[in-house]
Design a protein around this motif. Structure first.
Motif, PDB file in Angstrom:
ATOM      1  N   VAL A 100     -16.493  10.482   3.502  1.00  0.00           N
ATOM      2  CA  VAL A 100     -16.159  10.154   2.111  1.00  0.00           C
ATOM      3  C   VAL A 100     -14.728   9.611   2.075  1.00  0.00           C
ATOM      4  CG1 VAL A 100     -17.774  11.760   1.060  1.00  0.00           C
ATOM      5  CG2 VAL A 100     -15.503  12.562   1.721  1.00  0.00           C
ATOM      6  N   ASP A 101     -14.315   9.103   0.949  1.00  0.00           N
ATOM      7  CA  ASP A 101     -12.950   8.579   0.784  1.00  0.00           C
ATOM      8  C   ASP A 101     -12.652   7.494   1.807  1.00  0.00           C
ATOM      9  OD1 ASP A 101     -12.923  10.629  -0.985  1.00  0.00           O
ATOM     10  OD2 ASP A 101     -11.756  11.974   0.280  1.00  0.00           O
ATOM     11  N   TYR A 102     -13.625   6.625   2.052  1.00  0.00           N
ATOM     12  CA  TYR A 102     -13.472   5.587   3.063  1.00  0.00           C
ATOM     13  C   TYR A 102     -13.132   4.246   2.422  1.00  0.00           C
ATOM     14  CZ  TYR A 102     -14.515   2.582   7.047  1.00  0.00           C
ATOM     15  OH  TYR A 102     -14.430   1.662   8.061  1.00  0.00           O
ATOM     16  N   GLY A 103     -12.279   3.472   3.071  1.00  0.00           N
ATOM     17  CA  GLY A 103     -12.010   2.105   2.616  1.00  0.00           C
ATOM     18  C   GLY A 103     -10.550   1.894   2.256  1.00  0.00           C
ATOM     19  N   ILE A 104     -10.227   0.643   1.939  1.00  0.00           N
ATOM     20  CA  ILE A 104      -8.864   0.337   1.482  1.00  0.00           C
ATOM     21  C   ILE A 104      -8.925   0.324  -0.035  1.00  0.00           C
ATOM     22  CG2 ILE A 104      -6.941  -1.278   1.600  1.00  0.00           C
ATOM     23  CD1 ILE A 104      -7.561  -0.351   4.359  1.00  0.00           C
ATOM     24  N   ALA A 105      -8.712   1.493  -0.628  1.00  0.00           N
ATOM     25  CA  ALA A 105      -8.810   1.622  -2.082  1.00  0.00           C
ATOM     26  C   ALA A 105      -7.990   2.834  -2.507  1.00  0.00           C
ATOM     27  CB  ALA A 105     -10.270   1.824  -2.491  1.00  0.00           C
ATOM     28  N   VAL A 106      -7.530   2.796  -3.760  1.00  0.00           N
ATOM     29  CA  VAL A 106      -6.758   3.933  -4.276  1.00  0.00           C
ATOM     30  C   VAL A 106      -7.644   5.185  -4.244  1.00  0.00           C
ATOM     31  CG1 VAL A 106      -5.641   4.900  -6.325  1.00  0.00           C
ATOM     32  CG2 VAL A 106      -5.235   2.511  -5.684  1.00  0.00           C
ATOM     33  N   GLY A 107      -7.105   6.256  -3.687  1.00  0.00           N
ATOM     34  CA  GLY A 107      -7.856   7.505  -3.581  1.00  0.00           C
ATOM     35  C   GLY A 107      -8.489   7.703  -2.215  1.00  0.00           C
ATOM     36  N   ALA A 108      -8.638   6.605  -1.467  1.00  0.00           N
ATOM     37  CA  ALA A 108      -9.242   6.730  -0.134  1.00  0.00           C
ATOM     38  C   ALA A 108      -8.209   7.266   0.853  1.00  0.00           C
ATOM     39  CB  ALA A 108      -9.755   5.375   0.339  1.00  0.00           C
ATOM     40  N   SER A 109      -8.698   7.793   1.962  1.00  0.00           N
ATOM     41  CA  SER A 109      -7.801   8.229   3.023  1.00  0.00           C
ATOM     42  C   SER A 109      -7.046   7.016   3.569  1.00  0.00           C
ATOM     43  CB  SER A 109      -8.637   8.871   4.130  1.00  0.00           C
ATOM     44  OG  SER A 109      -7.865   8.981   5.302  1.00  0.00           O
ATOM     45  N   ALA A 110      -5.765   7.204   3.868  1.00  0.00           N
ATOM     46  CA  ALA A 110      -4.980   6.100   4.455  1.00  0.00           C
ATOM     47  C   ALA A 110      -5.273   6.036   5.950  1.00  0.00           C
ATOM     48  CB  ALA A 110      -3.498   6.301   4.175  1.00  0.00           C
ATOM     49  N   THR A 111      -6.514   5.698   6.255  1.00  0.00           N
ATOM     50  CA  THR A 111      -6.990   5.571   7.629  1.00  0.00           C
ATOM     51  C   THR A 111      -7.347   4.106   7.815  1.00  0.00           C
ATOM     52  OG1 THR A 111      -7.733   7.867   7.725  1.00  0.00           O
ATOM     53  CG2 THR A 111      -8.842   6.319   9.188  1.00  0.00           C
ATOM     54  N   ILE A 114      -4.271   6.725   0.122  1.00  0.00           N
ATOM     55  CA  ILE A 114      -3.767   5.524  -0.533  1.00  0.00           C
ATOM     56  C   ILE A 114      -3.577   5.872  -2.006  1.00  0.00           C
ATOM     57  CG2 ILE A 114      -4.264   3.137  -1.165  1.00  0.00           C
ATOM     58  CD1 ILE A 114      -5.897   2.925   1.451  1.00  0.00           C
ATOM     59  N   ALA A 115      -2.292   5.859  -2.443  1.00  0.00           N
ATOM     60  CA  ALA A 115      -1.987   6.288  -3.816  1.00  0.00           C
ATOM     61  C   ALA A 115      -1.828   5.096  -4.745  1.00  0.00           C
ATOM     62  CB  ALA A 115      -0.717   7.129  -3.818  1.00  0.00           C
ATOM     63  N   THR A 116      -1.303   3.994  -4.208  1.00  0.00           N
ATOM     64  CA  THR A 116      -1.167   2.774  -5.016  1.00  0.00           C
ATOM     65  C   THR A 116      -1.511   1.579  -4.158  1.00  0.00           C
ATOM     66  OG1 THR A 116       1.145   2.421  -4.424  1.00  0.00           O
ATOM     67  CG2 THR A 116       0.733   3.745  -6.392  1.00  0.00           C
ATOM     68  N   LEU A 117      -1.927   0.510  -4.836  1.00  0.00           N
ATOM     69  CA  LEU A 117      -2.354  -0.682  -4.109  1.00  0.00           C
ATOM     70  C   LEU A 117      -2.099  -1.837  -5.055  1.00  0.00           C
ATOM     71  CD1 LEU A 117      -3.966  -1.231  -1.422  1.00  0.00           C
ATOM     72  CD2 LEU A 117      -6.023  -1.176  -2.805  1.00  0.00           C
ATOM     73  N   GLY A 118      -1.099  -2.650  -4.789  1.00  0.00           N
ATOM     74  CA  GLY A 118      -0.867  -3.758  -5.718  1.00  0.00           C
ATOM     75  C   GLY A 118       0.296  -4.624  -5.307  1.00  0.00           C
ATOM     76  N   LEU A 178      -3.642  -8.558   8.307  1.00  0.00           N
ATOM     77  CA  LEU A 178      -4.802  -8.010   7.603  1.00  0.00           C
ATOM     78  C   LEU A 178      -4.841  -6.487   7.782  1.00  0.00           C
ATOM     79  CD1 LEU A 178      -7.502  -8.999   6.209  1.00  0.00           C
ATOM     80  CD2 LEU A 178      -8.493  -9.065   8.513  1.00  0.00           C
ATOM     81  N   ALA A 179      -5.106  -5.760   6.689  1.00  0.00           N
ATOM     82  CA  ALA A 179      -5.284  -4.300   6.775  1.00  0.00           C
ATOM     83  C   ALA A 179      -6.768  -3.994   6.544  1.00  0.00           C
ATOM     84  CB  ALA A 179      -4.436  -3.602   5.711  1.00  0.00           C
ATOM     85  N   LEU A 180      -7.363  -3.329   7.509  1.00  0.00           N
ATOM     86  CA  LEU A 180      -8.797  -3.008   7.412  1.00  0.00           C
ATOM     87  C   LEU A 180      -9.008  -1.515   7.595  1.00  0.00           C
ATOM     88  CD1 LEU A 180     -10.244  -5.958   9.555  1.00  0.00           C
ATOM     89  CD2 LEU A 180     -10.360  -5.690   7.058  1.00  0.00           C
ATOM     90  N   ILE A 220       0.858  -1.186   0.000  1.00  0.00           N
ATOM     91  CA  ILE A 220       0.000   0.000   0.000  1.00  0.00           C
ATOM     92  C   ILE A 220       0.897   1.239   0.000  1.00  0.00           C
ATOM     93  CG2 ILE A 220      -1.786   1.286   1.273  1.00  0.00           C
ATOM     94  CD1 ILE A 220      -2.643  -1.385   2.554  1.00  0.00           C
ATOM     95  N   GLY A 221       0.829   2.007  -1.097  1.00  0.00           N
ATOM     96  CA  GLY A 221       1.613   3.225  -1.199  1.00  0.00           C
ATOM     97  C   GLY A 221       0.798   4.412  -0.701  1.00  0.00           C
TER      98      GLY A 221
END
Ligand SMILES: [Zn+2]
Length: 404
Positions: free
Chosen positions: A350-361, A27-31, A51-53, A20-21
């Protein structure tokens, strides 16, 4: 895009292992193997397959009531709601620790367990007026880098039976509360029209939402569910109104509960539950299937209402799952949704979750997947809020720090 740091070997809920970048708190990258392709100078924290949640969402708390941080006190309240309201008034004003400090103690307990967003009710009554709101506002300010908070101005002792409380609720919203609260318009106030008209008028005046405690049983409660839905619809407040508890929905006939669910879904009235001991759980699966937004919170944590609780929302999800007899993995996933994505939607995050563009929270936890994380709820290892580390191995850091 310049990546500030990587979390490597993070397991996602779907089982994939990824890097997770993080850039600018997002979160800018995920792969797969993302970190290997970047210069060595970028800081890397290897999560080791944990696990990252996404950061948890506590949809219903009472930060002003907690005794967290004080020496253990024997539970003093009687069995009725009124005896607990009166006990609050006898005990809370005489504690040696301020509302701000006690609220802060509980916030930090929540943060160490992965809570990133919360909605707290704060008592507004004729005795304490706005004092508890001021204490919780100060605690919010102090912890703004660790958690986001919504505050409900909550008329714990009633509205119409306590002349002046409507004005205090209005003042509370002007003074920083984000939503207006309410409580059992029939059972406590014996004046449902008076209370509901009064609190909806405040919400309309200030453009804020409502979150109404509804403990009333059976058809008494159902009557107020209908009244709340009617006002929400009439004032166009869909999506901004929550019923807290709604025990009645688990006590009436299936057909009555189904009709209420349809009303709630159409009006845009959400439900928050905590799987209360000794009381019915609303029919979570039926409500969700009908399109009602259902989320969850801890409610009372070590306070004059209940000696139990630690602030752990995964434990809360397990309690709700146990109470609702959620056994299959997909049902346990639902319990997790109540304390995560569903709560985020209810609180408008908004911007919730483990996804590109979401807050790294997010937080990390040694578990194979969501069902194990809920059922076993082991300690959280790392907690990030907007890309910064706020807690590690059960300890809140004095200030958020970047991954380095
Ligand atoms: Zn409550």
């Amino acid at each position: 895009m310049a990546i500030d740091a990587f979390l490597t070997n993070a397991r996602l809920a779907d089982g994939r292992l990824v890097d997770i970048g993080i850039a600018d708190g997002r979160i800018a990258t995920l792969g797969d193997n993302e970190a290997a392709s970047l210069p060595n100078s970028v800081p890397i924290l290897n999560i080791g397959g944990d696990l990252a949640l996404p950061g948890l969402v506590d949809g219903h708390l009472h930060l002003d009531k907690t005794l967290m941080g004080l020496p253990w006190m024997p539970h003093a309240a009687g069995p009725s709601r009124m005896s607990r309201i009166e006990t609050d008034k006898k005990i809370l004003p005489h504690l040696p620790v301020s509302t701000e400090e006690r609220a802060g103690n509980l916030i930090r307990e929540c943060v160490t367990r992965g809570t990133a967003h919360l909605r707290t009710h704060v008592d507004i009554d004729r005795e304490s007026r706005l004092a508890k709101l001021d204490g919780v506002l100060a605690a919010r300010e102090k912890h703004h880098g660790q958690v986001s908070m919504q505050i409900v101005a909550f008329p714990q002792s009633g509205v119409m039976r306590c002349p002046g409380v409507l004005d205090l609720l209005d003042a509370a919203v002007r003074g920083g509360a984000d939503l207006v609260g309410g409580i059992d318009p029939l059972e406590i106030d014996r004046d449902p029209k008076g209370q509901l008209d009064g609190i909806f008028a405040i919400a309309e005046r200030h453009g804020v939402g409502l979150d109404i405690h509804l403990h009333e049983p059976g058809e008494m409660g159902l009557f107020n569910v209908q009244e709340i839905c009617a006002r929400t619809h009439a004032l166009g407040l869909g999506g901004k109104v929550t019923i807290s508890h709604g025990f009645c929905l688990g006590q009436v006939t299936e057909r009555q509960a189904g009709a209420a669910a349809e009303l709630m879904a159409t009006a845009g009235v959400a439900l928050v539950t905590h799987g209360a001991g000794g009381l019915t759980l609303p029919p979570v699966a039926m409500l969700r299937a009908a399109g009602v937004l259902v989320f969850a919170g801890n409610d009372d944590i070590r306070d004059t209402w209940s000696p139990y609780g630690t602030g752990d929302l995964l434990e809360r999800a397990a309690i709700i799952g146990w109470k609702g007899d959620f056994r299959r993995d997909d049902e346990v996933d639902t319990a997790f949704d109540l304390v995560s994505a569903a709560g985020a939607r209810a609180l408008g995050i908004v911007d919730y979750g483990i996804a590109v563009g979401a807050s790294a929270t997010l937080f990390t936890i040694p578990a194979s997947g969501v069902p194990e994380a809920v059922a076993a709820h082991p300690p959280r290892k790392l907690v990030l809020f907007n890309g910064k580390i706020v807690a590690r191995n059960g300890v809140v850091l004095p200030a958020p720090i970047p991954i380095a």
